[in-house]
Design an enzyme around this catalytic site. Sequence first.
Site, PDB file in Angstrom:
ATOM      1  N   GLU A 121       0.798  -1.242   0.000  1.00 39.30           N
ATOM      2  CA  GLU A 121       0.000   0.000   0.000  1.00 39.30           C
ATOM      3  C   GLU A 121       0.826   1.285   0.000  1.00 39.30           C
ATOM      4  OE1 GLU A 121      -2.846  -0.265   3.186  1.00 39.30           O
ATOM      5  OE2 GLU A 121      -3.857  -1.987   2.311  1.00 39.30           O
ATOM      6  N   ASN A 144       2.169  -5.117  -3.234  1.00 37.46           N
ATOM      7  CA  ASN A 144       0.753  -5.423  -2.976  1.00 37.46           C
ATOM      8  C   ASN A 144      -0.024  -4.139  -2.689  1.00 37.46           C
ATOM      9  OD1 ASN A 144      -1.240  -7.581  -2.390  1.00 37.46           O
ATOM     10  ND2 ASN A 144      -1.165  -6.818  -0.274  1.00 37.46           N
ATOM     11  N   HIS A 175     -10.302  -6.007  -2.440  1.00 39.58           N
ATOM     12  CA  HIS A 175     -11.387  -5.781  -1.472  1.00 39.58           C
ATOM     13  C   HIS A 175     -12.490  -5.068  -2.246  1.00 39.58           C
ATOM     14  CE1 HIS A 175      -8.984  -7.075   1.893  1.00 39.58           C
ATOM     15  NE2 HIS A 175      -8.023  -6.227   1.576  1.00 39.58           N
ATOM     16  N   GLU A 186      -6.151 -10.595  -1.362  1.00 41.19           N
ATOM     17  CA  GLU A 186      -6.967 -10.351  -0.160  1.00 41.19           C
ATOM     18  C   GLU A 186      -8.445 -10.290  -0.515  1.00 41.19           C
ATOM     19  OE1 GLU A 186      -5.511  -7.046   2.209  1.00 41.19           O
ATOM     20  OE2 GLU A 186      -3.427  -7.550   1.782  1.00 41.19           O
ATOM     21  N   ASP A 190     -12.173 -10.169  -0.934  1.00 41.80           N
ATOM     22  CA  ASP A 190     -13.468 -10.253  -0.247  1.00 41.80           C
ATOM     23  C   ASP A 190     -14.421  -9.330  -0.996  1.00 41.80           C
ATOM     24  OD1 ASP A 190     -12.513  -7.784   0.827  1.00 41.80           O
ATOM     25  OD2 ASP A 190     -12.142  -8.659   2.799  1.00 41.80           O
TER      26      ASP A 190
HETATM   27  C1  XIL Z   1      -6.405  -6.092   8.288  1.00 45.30           C
HETATM   28  C2  XIL Z   1      -6.758  -7.261   9.199  1.00 45.30           C
HETATM   29  O1  XIL Z   1      -7.686  -8.074   8.550  1.00 45.30           O
HETATM   30  C3  XIL Z   1      -7.316  -6.745  10.506  1.00 45.30           C
HETATM   31  O2  XIL Z   1      -7.462  -7.823  11.440  1.00 45.30           O
HETATM   32  C4  XIL Z   1      -6.410  -5.678  11.093  1.00 45.30           C
HETATM   33  O3  XIL Z   1      -7.032  -5.124  12.247  1.00 45.30           O
HETATM   34  C5  XIL Z   1      -6.118  -4.573  10.109  1.00 45.30           C
HETATM   35  O4  XIL Z   1      -5.564  -5.169   8.926  1.00 45.30           O
HETATM   36  N1  XIL Z   1      -5.072  -4.460   3.635  1.00 45.30           N
HETATM   37  C6  XIL Z   1      -4.067  -5.293   4.102  1.00 45.30           C
HETATM   38  C7  XIL Z   1      -4.315  -6.177   5.271  1.00 45.30           C
HETATM   39  O5  XIL Z   1      -3.012  -5.388   3.470  1.00 45.30           O
HETATM   40  O6  XIL Z   1      -3.153  -6.365   6.054  1.00 45.30           O
HETATM   41  C8  XIL Z   1      -5.427  -5.636   6.130  1.00 45.30           C
HETATM   42  O7  XIL Z   1      -5.704  -6.595   7.161  1.00 45.30           O
HETATM   43  C9  XIL Z   1      -6.652  -5.322   5.301  1.00 45.30           C
HETATM   44  C10 XIL Z   1      -6.353  -4.272   4.279  1.00 45.30           C
END
Ligand code: XIL
Length: 298
Positions: A127, A169, A205, A232, A234
């Site tokens: 990020e 990422n 996401h 990641e 969802d």
């Molecule tokens: C999130 C986790 O799911 C949570 O448990 C934590 O509180 C915060 O981080 N992008 C990412 C992940 O790269 O590491 C994040 O994970 C979600 C967004």
Amino acid sequence: GTTLRAAAAEKGRYFGAAVATGKLSDSTYSTVLNREFNSVVAENEMKWDATEPQQGRFSYTGGDRLVSHARANGMSVRGHTLLWHAQQPSWAQGLSGSALRNAAINHVTQVATHFRGQIYAWDVVNEAFADGGSGGRRDSNLQRTGNDWIEAAFRAARAADPGAKLCYNDYNTDGINAKSTGIYNMVRDFRSRGVPIDCVGFQSHLGTTIPGDYQANLQRFADLGVDVQITELDVMTGGNQANIYGTVTRACLAVSRCTGITVWGVRDCDSWRGSDNALLFDCAGNKKAAYTSVLNAL
Ligand code: XIL
């Protein structure tokens, strides 16, 4: 195949989930995890605040537990993440300049060395690009140490674990937009100058829609000579959830360098997105329509 892991393997891909190791003792959780997934990533336990809570004092308990669970169950491991502006230990938040740069590179070296040989792909940097139309870097304490912090991190990671694929990422990179193009230009520059980068992770996401150029965006990165991974995934609940999951799965399979898909948790109740019910299994561990859509697409 009749499970996600078997069906993905038949296509030469992995299918993974983010894991909180504290849940491995929950038999509903671990039954689904071990049956359906052949890749894992630590939801939090390999982040900087977890692995180096005090400067120079490293803690690998959670990460080691995940690696041993993976080995016992025939799973590969994604490493997440070596450097990120968030979830930094407070001591790092208080550093700047060369003190922070040196601490960050030491962190990369120590953690990647500890897990050497056990990680399929590391999210070396997470990020680091800004949202919106600039296509530029996100402001952060790491960015303020100099624009070359990302390449320094990748070089340190390669030296520490030459066998791991090294990924960049990010999120909101799900189509061709200013942010994904900024990352694309960085990857192209790194490849042309020999900075070691092997893969790009697309967090994915997603809300209730998916950009029409999702697959084309993956393909343009693959055409730079790097692997791509959905890291990641969802998807917000709603009428389109199952369709969007299927679309993402088909896009990955259509890009030969898309090596696998990871969903960010096992059951809806495990998700950081709470009431979005964003995952493939309900809280009792039952398969949702989104699961069937993924399995049918594989
Ligand atoms: C999130 C986790 O799911 C949570 O448990 C934590 O509180 C915060 O981080 N992008 C990412 C992940 O790269 O590491 C994040 O994970 C979600 C967004």
